[in-house]
Motif scaffolding. Structure first.
Motif, PDB file in Angstrom:
ATOM      1  N   PRO A  12       0.818  -1.215   0.000  1.00  0.00           N
ATOM      2  CA  PRO A  12       0.000   0.000   0.000  1.00  0.00           C
ATOM      3  C   PRO A  12       0.851   1.265   0.000  1.00  0.00           C
ATOM      4  O   PRO A  12       1.985   1.273   0.466  1.00  0.00           O
ATOM      5  N   HIS A  13       0.256   2.306  -0.531  1.00  0.00           N
ATOM      6  CA  HIS A  13       0.919   3.611  -0.564  1.00  0.00           C
ATOM      7  C   HIS A  13       0.536   4.456   0.643  1.00  0.00           C
ATOM      8  O   HIS A  13       1.115   5.504   0.871  1.00  0.00           O
ATOM      9  N   VAL A  14      -0.454   3.992   1.405  1.00  0.00           N
ATOM     10  CA  VAL A  14      -0.905   4.699   2.605  1.00  0.00           C
ATOM     11  C   VAL A  14      -0.830   3.728   3.767  1.00  0.00           C
ATOM     12  O   VAL A  14      -1.268   2.585   3.664  1.00  0.00           O
ATOM     13  N   GLY A  24       7.399  -4.496   5.999  1.00  0.00           N
ATOM     14  CA  GLY A  24       8.735  -4.762   5.493  1.00  0.00           C
ATOM     15  C   GLY A  24       9.356  -3.500   4.943  1.00  0.00           C
ATOM     16  O   GLY A  24       9.157  -2.407   5.458  1.00  0.00           O
ATOM     17  N   ARG A  25      10.066  -3.660   3.831  1.00  0.00           N
ATOM     18  CA  ARG A  25      10.787  -2.519   3.267  1.00  0.00           C
ATOM     19  C   ARG A  25       9.846  -1.569   2.530  1.00  0.00           C
ATOM     20  O   ARG A  25       8.806  -1.969   2.010  1.00  0.00           O
ATOM     21  N   THR A  26      10.243  -0.327   2.503  1.00  0.00           N
ATOM     22  CA  THR A  26       9.522   0.703   1.774  1.00  0.00           C
ATOM     23  C   THR A  26      10.377   1.121   0.594  1.00  0.00           C
ATOM     24  O   THR A  26      11.591   1.250   0.720  1.00  0.00           O
ATOM     25  N   TYR A  27       9.758   1.284  -0.553  1.00  0.00           N
ATOM     26  CA  TYR A  27      10.500   1.677  -1.746  1.00  0.00           C
ATOM     27  C   TYR A  27       9.641   2.606  -2.589  1.00  0.00           C
ATOM     28  O   TYR A  27       8.428   2.696  -2.410  1.00  0.00           O
ATOM     29  N   ARG A  28      10.273   3.278  -3.489  1.00  0.00           N
ATOM     30  CA  ARG A  28       9.623   4.265  -4.342  1.00  0.00           C
ATOM     31  C   ARG A  28       8.900   3.574  -5.488  1.00  0.00           C
ATOM     32  O   ARG A  28       9.465   2.717  -6.168  1.00  0.00           O
ATOM     33  N   VAL A  29       7.635   3.934  -5.699  1.00  0.00           N
ATOM     34  CA  VAL A  29       6.844   3.454  -6.821  1.00  0.00           C
ATOM     35  C   VAL A  29       6.200   4.687  -7.446  1.00  0.00           C
ATOM     36  O   VAL A  29       5.314   5.298  -6.851  1.00  0.00           O
ATOM     37  N   GLY A  30       6.682   5.077  -8.593  1.00  0.00           N
ATOM     38  CA  GLY A  30       6.157   6.285  -9.234  1.00  0.00           C
ATOM     39  C   GLY A  30       6.451   7.508  -8.383  1.00  0.00           C
ATOM     40  O   GLY A  30       7.585   7.751  -7.996  1.00  0.00           O
ATOM     41  N   ALA A  31       5.413   8.233  -8.035  1.00  0.00           N
ATOM     42  CA  ALA A  31       5.571   9.469  -7.268  1.00  0.00           C
ATOM     43  C   ALA A  31       5.371   9.268  -5.771  1.00  0.00           C
ATOM     44  O   ALA A  31       5.373  10.233  -5.011  1.00  0.00           O
TER      45      ALA A  31
END
Length: 155
Positions: A67-69, A109-116
């Motif tokens: 999820p992004h949020v 887990g890990r957080t990474y950049r997806v698009g903006a």
């Protein structure tokens, strides 16, 4: 006594009661979700399972997402949570609803950049079981919750 229970949890077996065979767990993985589930669990659909061990019956769902949020919402209807924890790497709660225990745990887990925006690997366990069978199911839920983890993806 705690040491015996801890050993049995680590060994992957729990006694059901004094005269019963130990409950065995098996590894389950899906994408980056990893957990140990009761060997007696039957898959109902893509992410839903039921487990019946004589009269004691429960159902659980496993899911993974990015999820992004990061929403950490307790969903107990009009009831108050009987247990709640929220830390950087875990969010969990349980509550009593209509004679059942509803348990939810998310691990991050890990957080990474997806698009903006950023996406965080998230794995979840949702389990429901009769409140009058807590003594039976609570150790099983504890074992499953402790073994739930974000597993590194194979590239």
């Amino acid at each position: 006594m705690r040491g015996v229970l801890a050993f049995m949890l680590l060994a992957g077996a729990l006694p059901l009661h004094a005269n019963a065979e130990p409950l065995h767990f098996v590894p389950f993985t899906d994408q980056f979700l990893a957990i140990e589930i009761p060997a007696a669990a039957k898959r109902i659909d893509a992410d839903s399972f039921q487990v019946a061990l004589g009269d004691p019956r429960a159902s659980f769902e496993l899911s993974w997402s990015t999820p992004h949020v990061n929403e950490r919402t307790v969903d107990c209807g009009a009831n108050a949570a009987t247990y709640r924890i929220s830390r950087t790497n875990i969010f969990a709660y349980s509550c009593l609803m209509d004679g059942k225990v509803v348990y939810h745990v998310e691990k991050f887990g890990r957080t990474y950049r997806v698009g903006a925006s950023d996406a965080t690997e998230t794995v979840e366990l949702n389990m429901t079981y009769p409140a009058d069978q807590r003594a039976f199911w609570d150790p099983i839920v504890t074992h499953m919750s402790r073994t739930l983890r974000v597993q590194a993806q194979k590239r």
